[in-house]
Structures are given as C-alpha cells and as structure tokens.
Design a protein around this motif. Structure first.
Motif, mmCIF file in Angstrom:
data_model
loop_
_atom_site.group_PDB
_atom_site.id
_atom_site.type_symbol
_atom_site.label_atom_id
_atom_site.label_comp_id
_atom_site.label_asym_id
_atom_site.label_seq_id
_atom_site.Cartn_x
_atom_site.Cartn_y
_atom_site.Cartn_z
ATOM 1 N N ASP A 309 0.850 -1.189 0.000
ATOM 2 C CA ASP A 309 0.000 0.000 0.000
ATOM 3 C C ASP A 309 0.886 1.239 0.000
ATOM 4 O O ASP A 309 1.658 1.464 0.923
ATOM 5 C CB ASP A 309 -0.901 -0.001 1.245
ATOM 6 C CG ASP A 309 -1.984 1.072 1.173
ATOM 7 O OD1 ASP A 309 -1.659 2.215 0.799
ATOM 8 O OD2 ASP A 309 -3.139 0.761 1.503
ATOM 9 N N PRO A 310 0.796 2.071 -1.045
ATOM 10 C CA PRO A 310 1.713 3.224 -1.149
ATOM 11 C C PRO A 310 1.547 4.233 -0.020
ATOM 12 O O PRO A 310 2.503 4.895 0.367
ATOM 13 C CB PRO A 310 1.371 3.831 -2.509
ATOM 14 C CG PRO A 310 -0.026 3.370 -2.786
ATOM 15 C CD PRO A 310 -0.123 2.006 -2.187
ATOM 16 N N LEU A 311 0.350 4.365 0.535
ATOM 17 C CA LEU A 311 0.150 5.320 1.611
ATOM 18 C C LEU A 311 0.726 4.812 2.931
ATOM 19 O O LEU A 311 0.954 5.590 3.851
ATOM 20 C CB LEU A 311 -1.340 5.622 1.782
ATOM 21 C CG LEU A 311 -1.981 6.399 0.625
ATOM 22 C CD1 LEU A 311 -3.445 6.690 0.922
ATOM 23 C CD2 LEU A 311 -1.245 7.718 0.372
ATOM 24 N N LEU A 312 0.971 3.513 3.023
ATOM 25 C CA LEU A 312 1.594 2.959 4.218
ATOM 26 C C LEU A 312 3.106 3.055 4.140
ATOM 27 O O LEU A 312 3.774 3.357 5.124
ATOM 28 C CB LEU A 312 1.180 1.491 4.402
ATOM 29 C CG LEU A 312 1.800 0.748 5.586
ATOM 30 C CD1 LEU A 312 1.412 1.409 6.898
ATOM 31 C CD2 LEU A 312 1.378 -0.715 5.575
ATOM 32 N N GLU A 313 3.666 2.822 2.959
ATOM 33 C CA GLU A 313 5.120 2.707 2.835
ATOM 34 C C GLU A 313 5.810 3.966 2.321
ATOM 35 O O GLU A 313 7.014 4.115 2.470
ATOM 36 C CB GLU A 313 5.452 1.516 1.941
ATOM 37 C CG GLU A 313 4.936 0.210 2.536
ATOM 38 C CD GLU A 313 5.415 -1.010 1.774
ATOM 39 O OE1 GLU A 313 6.352 -0.868 0.971
ATOM 40 O OE2 GLU A 313 4.850 -2.090 1.996
ATOM 41 N N ARG A 314 5.078 4.890 1.686
ATOM 42 C CA ARG A 314 5.723 6.103 1.186
ATOM 43 C C ARG A 314 5.933 7.087 2.326
ATOM 44 O O ARG A 314 5.035 7.296 3.149
ATOM 45 C CB ARG A 314 4.876 6.760 0.091
ATOM 46 C CG ARG A 314 5.525 8.013 -0.488
ATOM 47 C CD ARG A 314 4.765 8.536 -1.693
ATOM 48 N NE ARG A 314 4.871 7.616 -2.803
ATOM 49 C CZ ARG A 314 5.941 7.510 -3.596
ATOM 50 N NH1 ARG A 314 7.022 8.240 -3.353
ATOM 51 N NH2 ARG A 314 5.951 6.668 -4.597
#
Length: 325
Positions: A309-314
């Motif tokens: 999930d990009p919002l978790l890892e970015r």
C-alpha cells in the motif's frame, strides 16, 4: 457491549486499554479506580536507578563518617526498592487487572537486579524503559543497539514473566531492533516512548521543559510502524503509546496491528471517565462493523493484509502537494 478482551504478551486483558507509566499509576488506590473505570492493565510509574542514585549522592555530605554514609546509601536504595515492590503487592490486592512493572536503569547489573525483585514481588510483566542519549560522536549506533540487546537478554534470562521493550523512534531500523529483541526473548514492543524534550527561553537564555502531555496528532508516528512491525515480526505483542486520546485512536491502533493501547494524557485531561467512553466507542464501532471480538479486526490494516500500500510505505510528500503551484 461487545467482547473487548484481548491478549497482550500472554496476559489476559478485559479491555485493550493500558494505563501507561505515569503519576496515575503511582498508588494502589488510584490503580483500583483505574480498573473500575475500564482499564485492562496498568504499567506502574517507572522506578529510575538514576533517581535513587541521586538521592544517595546527597549523602556525600557525611564524608566525615564514611561508615554511616555507606549504611545510609544502602538503606535509601533498599527503601526505594521496597516501596516499589510494596506498590506491586498493594496494586494486586486493590485490583484484578495485570500489573506491569516499569524500570529504567543505567547499569546492566541493576537492570537485572531490579527486574528480579519486581518479578518476585508479583508483577505480571515487566516493561523496560530503555533509552541512551549519547553525546559521544565516536560511539556508533551499532554499539548503542548492542547495549540495548545485552540488557534485554540479561533480564529475560533471569525472570519468568513476560518482558516488553518501550522503544524510542530514534533507530535507523526499528524493525530490526524489534526482531532482535524478539530473538532474545522479549514478548512485547511499545511504540513509542515519549521523552522529556527541552525548549529554550529566549528572554532568560535557559532550557525549559517543552511540555508534558501528548496530542492526538502524535498517534500517526506509531500507526505506520505498528502496521509494518506486526506483519514483519508477528510473534511480538504490540502496544501503541503516545497520541491515543479517543476511541477512534484506539480502533486505528488495533486495525494497524496493536494488541493494546496505552493511555495517559487523555486521562489527565478528561479524567478516568474517558476510559469508559473509549471502551463504549470501540464496542459501538464493532457493532456497526459486525465484529464480535477484538481479534476479529486486529491487524486488518497491517502490511501483511495490505502489502505494498503506497500510503503505508511512502514517506515523502510526493502526493500531498499539487503538481503546479
């Protein structure tokens, strides 16, 4: 009311609310009240070796009577430990919830000594409040991390009760540290420790405290890391500390993968009644979303369930600002 019971480091908690180490947990009478208002467990106010050492250092004025000074140092040290172990016993008598002792030492031997005494006094678990601020630029991060792990391993070997580590955010790779702590027998990770931070009074040019209470905005510092850690190191139990002020904050933390949450500032601001409100919110939210137990939704937003999930890892602001300003 839904079933709010949860398990934390093998301890059975009737609610996921743990009152964190603070003046709130410094007396057995208050701990009894906290239990009556919905706490699932308490972490006793930390015992600090540094504070005891400071008290004994005041006895140096008896330098003309070295034997008397030695006796008084030993007495002060034992008296502080006895008061803490008595608090454990009294808290166990005044409540039926798990009592977790919290210790902070500066020497490896004392960590073990204090831990053993807390376990013998009847503590259900230990929380190691470890943090070393080194101004020595020649000391590497790996040296500091090795010191943490040596303490964890030494304590775990000497006690049979579960041990949790109250981590700070100041690690290059917190997931590595959690895994290494797990490898050495730790059962829980508290994310994160909240430290005294200094401010500067520009009129008097002195250092002053920056403020003691947390704010809900600080919760975000823990959510990402619990969501990843609970997926990467699933054998550890997790507790979110700092920034949990409401029922929604507690639900978010559990969705991220926490077994429990730790409260302090919100109780100091709103009173013990806030715990009943938080528990009611969790129960109502579970009812609306058709969950019967805490474990039914714990970790549904962690990295294992939502990989990539990009919002978790970015971590950068790439999507926050418009392309053109």
């Amino acid at each position: 009311m839904k079933d709010l019971s949860t398990e934390y480091m093998g301890l059975k908690l009737r609610t996921p609310l743990i009152v964190s180490s603070s003046p709130l947990t410094a007396s057995a009478a208050q701990i009894g009240e906290l239990a009556a208002h919905g706490a699932g467990a308490v972490v006793l106010k930390s015992i600090f070796e540094e504070q005891i050492t400071g008290e004994t250092a005041m006895l140096d004025r008896y330098h003309d009577y070295p034997e008397a000074a030695d006796y008084l140092r030993a007495y002060v040290h034992e008296d502080n430990l006895n008061r803490y172990t008595n608090l454990i016993a009294d808290a166990k008598r005044c409540s039926d919830i798990p009592v977790i002792a919290s210790i902070n030492c500066s020497s490896r031997g004392k960590w073990i000594d204090y831990a053993v005494k807390m376990a013998e006094a009847g503590a259900d678990a230990l929380e190691l409040n470890i943090f070393f601020l080194s101004p020595d630029r020649t000391l590497s991060s790996s040296d500091i991390e090795a010191r943490y792990l040596e303490i964890i391993e030494g304590v775990v070997r000497q006690v049979s009760i579960p041990v949790s580590i109250k981590f700070s955010m100041r690690f290059t790779n917190i997931f590595h540290m959690i895994q290494e702590a797990c490898n050495r027998g730790a059962k829980g990770a508290v994310l994160y420790n909240r430290f005294f931070e200094p401010d500067i009074d520009i009129d008097n040019m002195t250092y002053i405290p920056a403020g003691d209470l947390s704010s809900p905005a600080e919760l975000h510092r823990s959510l990402r890391y619990v969501a990843i850690a609970s997926a990467e190191v699933p054998h550890m139990a997790y507790s979110v500390s700092t920034g949990v002020h409401s029922g929604a904050d507690a639900v978010k933390s559990i969705l991220a993968g926490a077994n429990a949450v730790q409260l302090c500032s919100t109780i100091l601001i709103h009173g013990m009644q806030v715990m009943k409100e938080i528990n009611s919110f969790i129960s109502d939210w579970m009812e609306r979303n058709c969950f019967d137990r805490i474990d039914d939704f714990r970790g549904l937003m962690n990295r294992k369930v939502r990989p990539g999930d990009p919002l978790l890892e970015r971590v950068q602001y790439m999507k926050t600002f418009p392309a053109e300003i």
